[in-house]
Motif scaffolding. Structure first.
Motif, PDB file in Angstrom:
ATOM      1  N   ASP A 190       0.770  -1.153   0.027  1.00 37.68           N
ATOM      2  CA  ASP A 190       0.054   0.086  -0.142  1.00 37.68           C
ATOM      3  C   ASP A 190       0.770   1.147  -0.133  1.00 37.68           C
ATOM      4  O   ASP A 190       0.731   2.311  -0.818  1.00 37.68           O
ATOM      5  N   ASP A 191       1.905   1.113   0.775  1.00 39.66           N
ATOM      6  CA  ASP A 191       2.733   2.418   1.017  1.00 39.66           C
ATOM      7  C   ASP A 191       3.388   2.535  -0.476  1.00 39.66           C
ATOM      8  O   ASP A 191       3.742   3.768  -0.957  1.00 39.66           O
ATOM      9  N   ARG A 192       3.993   1.590  -0.968  1.00 46.37           N
ATOM     10  CA  ARG A 192       4.711   1.882  -2.250  1.00 46.37           C
ATOM     11  C   ARG A 192       4.001   1.901  -3.575  1.00 46.37           C
ATOM     12  O   ARG A 192       4.435   2.616  -4.292  1.00 46.37           O
ATOM     13  N   GLU A 193       2.734   1.600  -3.505  1.00 45.38           N
ATOM     14  CA  GLU A 193       1.785   1.903  -4.453  1.00 45.38           C
ATOM     15  C   GLU A 193       1.432   3.407  -4.337  1.00 45.38           C
ATOM     16  O   GLU A 193       1.355   4.246  -5.575  1.00 45.38           O
ATOM     17  N   GLU A 194       1.155   3.657  -3.227  1.00 42.04           N
ATOM     18  CA  GLU A 194       0.833   5.328  -2.883  1.00 42.04           C
ATOM     19  C   GLU A 194       1.871   6.234  -3.444  1.00 42.04           C
ATOM     20  O   GLU A 194       1.884   7.281  -4.008  1.00 42.04           O
ATOM     21  N   GLY A 195       3.120   5.575  -2.836  1.00 36.89           N
ATOM     22  CA  GLY A 195       4.364   6.432  -3.335  1.00 36.89           C
ATOM     23  C   GLY A 195       4.574   6.630  -4.953  1.00 36.89           C
ATOM     24  O   GLY A 195       4.841   7.541  -5.358  1.00 36.89           O
ATOM     25  N   THR A 196       4.432   5.508  -5.419  1.00 34.66           N
ATOM     26  CA  THR A 196       4.514   5.437  -6.951  1.00 34.66           C
ATOM     27  C   THR A 196       3.383   6.389  -7.466  1.00 34.66           C
ATOM     28  O   THR A 196       4.055   7.018  -8.777  1.00 34.66           O
ATOM     29  N   ARG A 197       2.292   6.138  -7.033  1.00 35.78           N
ATOM     30  CA  ARG A 197       1.142   7.104  -7.727  1.00 35.78           C
ATOM     31  C   ARG A 197       1.577   8.721  -7.404  1.00 35.78           C
ATOM     32  O   ARG A 197       1.413   9.408  -8.357  1.00 35.78           O
ATOM     33  N   HIS A 198       2.218   8.833  -6.321  1.00 32.95           N
ATOM     34  CA  HIS A 198       2.511  10.295  -6.261  1.00 32.95           C
ATOM     35  C   HIS A 198       3.756  10.653  -6.976  1.00 32.95           C
ATOM     36  O   HIS A 198       3.752  11.665  -7.504  1.00 32.95           O
ATOM     37  N   ILE A 199       4.779  10.099  -7.431  1.00 28.72           N
ATOM     38  CA  ILE A 199       5.830  10.106  -8.243  1.00 28.72           C
ATOM     39  C   ILE A 199       5.118  10.660  -9.551  1.00 28.72           C
ATOM     40  O   ILE A 199       5.503  11.305 -10.141  1.00 28.72           O
ATOM     41  N   VAL A 200       4.048   9.686 -10.254  1.00 25.97           N
ATOM     42  CA  VAL A 200       3.772   9.819 -11.464  1.00 25.97           C
ATOM     43  C   VAL A 200       2.874  11.219 -11.485  1.00 25.97           C
ATOM     44  O   VAL A 200       2.851  11.827 -12.386  1.00 25.97           O
ATOM     45  N   GLU A 201       2.180  11.365 -10.267  1.00 33.36           N
ATOM     46  CA  GLU A 201       1.642  12.696 -10.294  1.00 33.36           C
ATOM     47  C   GLU A 201       2.536  13.925 -10.512  1.00 33.36           C
ATOM     48  O   GLU A 201       2.281  14.892 -11.006  1.00 33.36           O
ATOM     49  N   VAL A 202       3.507  13.861  -9.620  1.00 35.71           N
ATOM     50  CA  VAL A 202       4.605  14.789  -9.817  1.00 35.71           C
ATOM     51  C   VAL A 202       5.114  14.958 -11.215  1.00 35.71           C
ATOM     52  O   VAL A 202       5.258  16.091 -11.704  1.00 35.71           O
ATOM     53  N   ALA A 203       5.445  13.760 -11.937  1.00 37.02           N
ATOM     54  CA  ALA A 203       5.851  13.589 -13.451  1.00 37.02           C
ATOM     55  C   ALA A 203       4.844  14.413 -14.117  1.00 37.02           C
ATOM     56  O   ALA A 203       5.257  15.200 -15.245  1.00 37.02           O
ATOM     57  N   LEU A 204       3.400  13.947 -13.878  1.00 36.82           N
ATOM     58  CA  LEU A 204       2.502  14.770 -14.957  1.00 36.82           C
ATOM     59  C   LEU A 204       2.434  16.241 -14.484  1.00 36.82           C
ATOM     60  O   LEU A 204       2.229  17.029 -15.471  1.00 36.82           O
ATOM     61  N   GLY A 205       2.780  16.620 -13.268  1.00 35.75           N
ATOM     62  CA  GLY A 205       2.886  18.167 -12.880  1.00 35.75           C
ATOM     63  C   GLY A 205       3.877  18.914 -13.748  1.00 35.75           C
ATOM     64  O   GLY A 205       3.628  19.942 -14.208  1.00 35.75           O
ATOM     65  N   VAL A 206       5.064  18.030 -14.003  1.00 31.63           N
ATOM     66  CA  VAL A 206       5.985  18.693 -14.807  1.00 31.63           C
ATOM     67  C   VAL A 206       5.749  18.966 -16.263  1.00 31.63           C
ATOM     68  O   VAL A 206       6.081  19.794 -17.031  1.00 31.63           O
ATOM     69  N   ILE A 207       5.051  17.473 -16.818  1.00 33.23           N
ATOM     70  CA  ILE A 207       4.324  17.707 -18.212  1.00 33.23           C
ATOM     71  C   ILE A 207       3.470  19.089 -18.213  1.00 33.23           C
ATOM     72  O   ILE A 207       3.545  19.776 -19.439  1.00 33.23           O
ATOM     73  N   GLN A 208       2.523  19.250 -17.174  1.00 32.84           N
ATOM     74  CA  GLN A 208       1.535  20.394 -17.418  1.00 32.84           C
ATOM     75  C   GLN A 208       2.266  21.675 -17.347  1.00 32.84           C
ATOM     76  O   GLN A 208       1.592  22.613 -17.943  1.00 32.84           O
ATOM     77  N   HIS A 209       3.351  21.778 -16.593  1.00 34.75           N
ATOM     78  CA  HIS A 209       4.093  22.799 -16.415  1.00 34.75           C
ATOM     79  C   HIS A 209       4.711  23.446 -18.075  1.00 34.75           C
ATOM     80  O   HIS A 209       4.249  24.426 -18.371  1.00 34.75           O
ATOM     81  N   PHE A 210       5.200  22.372 -18.487  1.00 33.95           N
ATOM     82  CA  PHE A 210       5.681  22.770 -20.097  1.00 33.95           C
ATOM     83  C   PHE A 210       4.576  22.701 -20.906  1.00 33.95           C
ATOM     84  O   PHE A 210       4.580  23.385 -21.869  1.00 33.95           O
ATOM     85  N   GLY A 211       3.531  22.118 -20.628  1.00 36.19           N
ATOM     86  CA  GLY A 211       2.193  22.318 -21.613  1.00 36.19           C
ATOM     87  C   GLY A 211       1.799  23.491 -21.229  1.00 36.19           C
ATOM     88  O   GLY A 211       1.220  24.222 -22.464  1.00 36.19           O
ATOM     89  N   ALA A 212       1.888  24.065 -20.141  1.00 40.84           N
ATOM     90  CA  ALA A 212       1.225  25.636 -20.374  1.00 40.84           C
ATOM     91  C   ALA A 212       2.255  26.709 -20.738  1.00 40.84           C
ATOM     92  O   ALA A 212       1.929  27.585 -21.380  1.00 40.84           O
ATOM     93  N   GLN A 213       3.611  26.474 -20.775  1.00 39.90           N
ATOM     94  CA  GLN A 213       4.521  27.031 -21.456  1.00 39.90           C
ATOM     95  C   GLN A 213       4.163  27.215 -22.935  1.00 39.90           C
ATOM     96  O   GLN A 213       4.425  28.309 -23.614  1.00 39.90           O
ATOM     97  N   GLU A 214       3.820  25.901 -23.370  1.00 38.48           N
ATOM     98  CA  GLU A 214       3.398  25.998 -24.931  1.00 38.48           C
ATOM     99  C   GLU A 214       2.099  26.836 -25.200  1.00 38.48           C
ATOM    100  O   GLU A 214       2.122  27.498 -25.873  1.00 38.48           O
ATOM    101  N   ALA A 215       1.199  26.699 -24.251  1.00 37.62           N
ATOM    102  CA  ALA A 215      -0.018  27.069 -24.305  1.00 37.62           C
ATOM    103  C   ALA A 215      -0.012  28.820 -24.280  1.00 37.62           C
ATOM    104  O   ALA A 215      -0.764  29.359 -24.977  1.00 37.62           O
ATOM    105  N   SER A 216       0.883  29.228 -23.588  1.00 35.61           N
ATOM    106  CA  SER A 216       1.427  30.414 -23.331  1.00 35.61           C
ATOM    107  C   SER A 216       1.966  31.318 -24.593  1.00 35.61           C
ATOM    108  O   SER A 216       2.104  32.302 -24.742  1.00 35.61           O
ATOM    109  N   GLY A 217       2.688  30.239 -25.219  1.00 38.78           N
ATOM    110  CA  GLY A 217       3.500  30.900 -26.453  1.00 38.78           C
ATOM    111  C   GLY A 217       4.758  30.977 -26.218  1.00 38.78           C
ATOM    112  O   GLY A 217       5.784  31.599 -26.945  1.00 38.78           O
ATOM    113  N   ALA A 218       5.306  30.733 -24.817  1.00 37.96           N
ATOM    114  CA  ALA A 218       6.629  30.980 -24.374  1.00 37.96           C
ATOM    115  C   ALA A 218       7.498  30.049 -25.005  1.00 37.96           C
ATOM    116  O   ALA A 218       8.889  30.068 -25.371  1.00 37.96           O
TER     117      ALA A 218
END
Length: 231
Positions: free
Chosen positions: A17-45
């Motif tokens: 349970d702990d490792r699955e929760e930790g893995t899910r959190h890591i993937v969510e952090v990774a998705l946050g990174v992608i979303q950050h650069f996706g926002a940079q694209e959306a803004s034209g930066a």
């Protein structure tokens, strides 16, 4: 026996349970990174190509646990980034199956497209192991780019960690047992044995014998001295 098996099972489940929760959190952090650069694209930066390249560079550097990592493939089943097996990058991974016939990357895409995110069980090569090992991965998607990002844990790593927990718990139980035994022995020596000697003396009527009055500080010492004085 049964209690030990239950404890081992509970520790293993807790670890999973702990490792699955930790893995899910890591993937969510990774998705946050992608979303950050996706926002940079959306803004034209940034252009889409630059935003994607920069996000993959950041994700490639992510490491946690026992050299665990995140990977990215797209919904067209092309591997975009895989730190552990870079030779897969740019190739079609739709036909890759584990020894049980699970089309894992196709399954990842299916989970993302139908559920948004989720866990998938399969087998995958592991460093130091001759055969693919059972693994559980969590995947989620970034719809604007058609990306799937995921990370996983090896079952044997979790089992080994749970075994370590069980050994630690066993050692702690042994130490507590020894402590209790020591306390019982101390209580016997300081209380039960003097009382037994006192009872034996009074019952046998051996008036020439005397009890150990000790320092006279404890109630038993005082009682022994009182008995001696009465004989």
């Amino acid at each position: 026996g049964i209690a030990g098996v239950m404890t081992a099972h509970q520790l293993r489940e807790s670890r999973f349970d702990d490792r699955e929760e930790g893995t899910r959190h890591i993937v969510e952090v990774a998705l946050g990174v992608i979303q950050h650069f996706g926002a940079q694209e959306a803004s034209g930066a940034l252009s889409r190509q630059a935003a994607q390249q920069q996000s993959l560079a950041v994700l490639r550097s992510m490491r946690y646990g026992h050299q665990d990592y995140v990977w990215v493939n797209d919904t067209e089943l092309t591997m975009l980034m895989h730190p552990a097996q870079p030779e897969l990058e740019g190739t079609d991974v739709g036909g890759l199956k584990d020894p049980d016939g699970v089309p894992l990357f196709a399954r990842f895409v299916q989970v993302v497209q139908t559920q948004g995110s989720g866990f998938v069980a399969y087998e995958w090569p592991k460093a130091g192991a001759e055969q693919p090992q059972p693994k559980i991965s969590y995947v989620t998607g970034y719809q604007p780019w058609g990306w799937v990002v995921g990370s996983g844990i090896y079952v044997d790593d979790v089992s080994a960690a749970a075994l370590g927990d069980l050994r630690t718990a066993g050692l702690q139980t042994l130490l507590v047992t020894l402590l209790i035994c020591g306390m019982v022995l101390l209580a016997w020596r300081s209380t039960v044995r003097p009382l037994a000697g006192m009872s034996a003396l009074l019952m046998d009527g051996q008036l020439s014998h005397r009890l150990d009055g000790g320092s006279g500080r404890t109630e038993l010492d005082q009682l022994a001295r009182a008995v001696n004085a009465s004989l």
